[in-house]
Design an enzyme around this catalytic site. Structure first.
Site, PDB file in Angstrom:
ATOM      1  N   GLY A   1      -5.002  49.780   8.800  1.00  0.00           N
ATOM      2  CA  GLY A   1      -4.560  48.198   9.219  1.00  0.00           C
ATOM      3  C   GLY A   1      -3.469  48.038   8.854  1.00  0.00           C
ATOM      4  O   GLY A   1      -3.054  47.544   7.724  1.00  0.00           O
ATOM      5  N   LEU A   2      -2.406  48.326   9.814  1.00  0.00           N
ATOM      6  CA  LEU A   2      -0.969  48.242   9.611  1.00  0.00           C
ATOM      7  C   LEU A   2      -0.583  46.743   9.646  1.00  0.00           C
ATOM      8  O   LEU A   2      -0.452  46.359  10.890  1.00  0.00           O
ATOM      9  CB  LEU A   2      -0.245  48.942  10.554  1.00  0.00           C
ATOM     10  CG  LEU A   2       0.061  50.280  10.152  1.00  0.00           C
ATOM     11  CD1 LEU A   2       1.029  50.908  11.193  1.00  0.00           C
ATOM     12  CD2 LEU A   2       0.580  50.492   8.795  1.00  0.00           C
TER      13      LEU A   2
ATOM     14  N   GLY B   1       2.270  45.185   8.696  1.00  0.00           N
ATOM     15  CA  GLY B   1       3.708  45.066   8.841  1.00  0.00           C
ATOM     16  C   GLY B   1       4.362  44.627   7.467  1.00  0.00           C
ATOM     17  O   GLY B   1       5.356  44.263   7.330  1.00  0.00           O
ATOM     18  N   GLY B   2       3.468  44.952   6.420  1.00  0.00           N
ATOM     19  CA  GLY B   2       3.819  44.965   5.186  1.00  0.00           C
ATOM     20  C   GLY B   2       4.159  46.413   4.315  1.00  0.00           C
ATOM     21  O   GLY B   2       4.013  47.041   4.850  1.00  0.00           O
ATOM     22  N   VAL B   3       4.852  46.207   3.293  1.00  0.00           N
ATOM     23  CA  VAL B   3       5.165  47.365   2.533  1.00  0.00           C
ATOM     24  C   VAL B   3       3.958  48.217   1.905  1.00  0.00           C
ATOM     25  O   VAL B   3       3.811  49.521   2.210  1.00  0.00           O
ATOM     26  CB  VAL B   3       5.958  47.335   1.515  1.00  0.00           C
ATOM     27  CG1 VAL B   3       5.411  46.412   0.160  1.00  0.00           C
ATOM     28  CG2 VAL B   3       6.729  48.659   1.084  1.00  0.00           C
TER      29      VAL B   3
ATOM     30  N   SER C   1       0.629  48.429   3.332  1.00  0.00           N
ATOM     31  CA  SER C   1      -0.175  49.141   4.286  1.00  0.00           C
ATOM     32  C   SER C   1       0.811  50.250   4.967  1.00  0.00           C
ATOM     33  O   SER C   1       0.285  51.487   5.426  1.00  0.00           O
ATOM     34  CB  SER C   1      -0.678  48.116   5.635  1.00  0.00           C
ATOM     35  OG  SER C   1       0.327  47.663   6.111  1.00  0.00           O
TER      36      SER C   1
ATOM     37  N   MET D   1      -3.800  43.905  13.617  1.00  0.00           N
ATOM     38  CA  MET D   1      -4.660  42.714  14.117  1.00  0.00           C
ATOM     39  C   MET D   1      -3.818  41.475  14.277  1.00  0.00           C
ATOM     40  O   MET D   1      -3.199  41.047  13.458  1.00  0.00           O
ATOM     41  CB  MET D   1      -5.719  42.508  13.046  1.00  0.00           C
ATOM     42  CG  MET D   1      -6.479  43.649  12.749  1.00  0.00           C
ATOM     43  SD  MET D   1      -7.661  43.295  11.306  1.00  0.00           S
ATOM     44  CE  MET D   1      -6.884  44.406  10.029  1.00  0.00           C
TER      45      MET D   1
ATOM     46  N   CYS E   1     -11.791  36.465   5.071  1.00  0.00           N
ATOM     47  CA  CYS E   1     -11.182  37.448   6.030  1.00  0.00           C
ATOM     48  C   CYS E   1     -11.447  38.910   5.805  1.00  0.00           C
ATOM     49  O   CYS E   1     -11.751  39.635   6.832  1.00  0.00           O
ATOM     50  CB  CYS E   1      -9.790  37.183   5.672  1.00  0.00           C
ATOM     51  SG  CYS E   1      -8.513  38.146   7.121  1.00  0.00           S
TER      52      CYS E   1
ATOM     53  N   GLY F   1      -3.781  48.229   2.633  1.00  0.00           N
ATOM     54  CA  GLY F   1      -3.081  48.310   1.704  1.00  0.00           C
ATOM     55  C   GLY F   1      -3.251  47.595   0.461  1.00  0.00           C
ATOM     56  O   GLY F   1      -2.671  47.100  -0.391  1.00  0.00           O
TER      57      GLY F   1
ATOM     58  N   CYS G   1      -4.179  34.467   4.934  1.00  0.00           N
ATOM     59  CA  CYS G   1      -4.451  35.749   5.391  1.00  0.00           C
ATOM     60  C   CYS G   1      -3.927  35.897   6.913  1.00  0.00           C
ATOM     61  O   CYS G   1      -4.772  35.180   7.840  1.00  0.00           O
ATOM     62  CB  CYS G   1      -6.012  36.141   5.383  1.00  0.00           C
ATOM     63  SG  CYS G   1      -6.563  37.807   5.861  1.00  0.00           S
TER      64      CYS G   1
END
Length: 395
Positions: free
Chosen positions: A7-8, A10-12, A14, A33, A100, A124, A200
């Site tokens: 589940g990427l 967009g944070g560091v 993950s 997602m 979530c 992550g 979330c």
């Protein structure tokens, strides 16, 4: 090569999770997602999910892994947002991040991943998993993350054995600075990106405005209760049974308008939560006012001065059987059994000594020390050593 869908976000965290799995020889696919469409209630002007999905795409390109976006906004609205509105309307305080994880990341998302031929999903999260054999059966243990400042096991307190069996947590063994270091070394665009705040996937929201979409403003009284009020000094009675004592320790204070004085007005009791200090807009008290109770039926907020106000504290809480969850179902208590644990009632709280008492109708948790702002609707999670073994929704 086992296939893992990460589940990427967009944070560091993950991003590094995906990198580590690729290094370990897994076939890695990145999936972003998209869970939210309504930008009218987010505080920041920029559209958080758009920036995040771009960053996730750049990370996937850098790592040379396939990438796609799935739109889960319908499921998110049904399972998380509608649930939140419903809970606030009932005067409870939900934790959307825990939900979530249970309902979206490790249910809807997990099912999509498995349909794409994945053996595992990975996130992550700062937590760890290990697997032991017990009576010939595999048992998955959910362990706290190595970084004590970032341990996120609490957010996963509702996962099941089945969900854990298909999950990997690649950054759980690392400290946050080590994760950032790896991201820098690999020139990942997310290396210096700030950690996301707020709900979330939605980003930072103004809760009253968010809730006003469904819950109409309604003016009511703010009442201040003195810390010397008689009810706080009641003598402890003689109990006829253990359960009577547990019930007594878990009872919340019952207030009426005659217990205090009106000090202001509010726009809806359901916008406020126990322990809240900001947003009351009542000045002129020697110590700041804290919400000690809300009554959504009469639309009254009860407050008290200072964070040591006795109305904020109690030692016990109750969880009904239908809101009780054991990550380790093999450790589940039988009626009249008890268990000493360490427990927390919110994410950032340090673990506190407590005892679980299973009764016919559910479970009481009694803490060694009184706890501040025990709120219905919140999740309480309990641990044996570093393992999270169960959780429940406070009744």
């Amino acid at each position: 090569m086992k296939r893992v869908i990460v589940g990427l976000s967009g944070g560091v965290d993950s991003s590094v999770a995906a990198y580590l799995l690729k290094e370990q020889g897994y076939e890695v696919i990145g999936l972003f997602m998209k869970n939210w469409h309504d930008d009218s209630v987010t505080i920041s002007d920029e559209c958080p999910w758009l920036d995040d999905s771009n960053d996730a795409l750049l990370v996937a390109e850098k790592l040379g892994i396939p990438f796609q976006t799935v739109d889960l906004s319908e499921e998110y609205k049904e399972r998380i947002v509608d649930y939140m509105f419903n809970e606030y309307e009932r005067g409870r305080t939900p934790n959307p991040d825990v939900l979530c994880n249970r309902e979206i990341k490790f249910d809807v998302f997990l099912k999509i991943a498995l349909s794409l031929g994945a053996d595992y999903v990975a996130t992550g999260h700062y937590c760890r998993k290990d697997t032991i054999l017990k009576e010939g059966k595999e048992v998955h243990r959910l362990l706290a993350g190595k970084d004590p400042n970032k341990d996120q096991s609490y957010f996963l307190c509702q996962l099941s054995q089945d969900q854990l069996s298909k999950t990997l947590f690649p950054v759980g063994e690392l400290l946050k600075p080590e994760v950032r270091e790896i991201a820098k070394e690999q020139n990942l665009v997310t290396a210096d990106k700030k950690d996301s705040q707020g709900l979330c996937f939605i980003g930072k929201v103004r809760l009253p405005e968010f809730l006003q979409q469904k819950l109409q403003p309604k003016q009511g009284d703010i009442i201040e209760i003195s810390s010397t009020e008689e009810m706080y000094n009641k003598t402890i009675p003689n109990f006829n049974s253990k359960e009577e004592e547990l019930e007594f320790l878990s009872l919340k204070y019952q207030y009426g308008v005659n217990n205090g004085k009106i000090v202001g007005k509010h726009q809806g009791a359901h916008y406020y939560t126990k322990g809240q200090r900001k947003g009351l807009a009542v000045g002129g008290t020697p110590e700041p006012l804290f919400v000690i109770e809300t009554d959504v039926k009469t639309n009254v907020i009860y407050t008290g001065q200072g964070k040591e106000h006795p109305g904020l504290y109690r030692r016990g809480l109750f969880i009904s059987n239908d809101e009780l969850h054991w990550v380790r179902s093999d450790l589940k208590l039988q009626v009249d059994e008890k268990l000493d644990v360490m427990a927390r009632i919110r994410y950032r709280q340090s673990l506190e000594k407590a005892t679980l008492h299973q009764v016919d109708s559910g479970m009481y948790i009694v803490f060694e020390n009184p706890q501040s702002a025990i709120m219905e609707g919140q999740f309480v999670a309990w641990y044996k050593d570093e393992e999270l073994v169960g959780s429940g929704v406070i009744s």
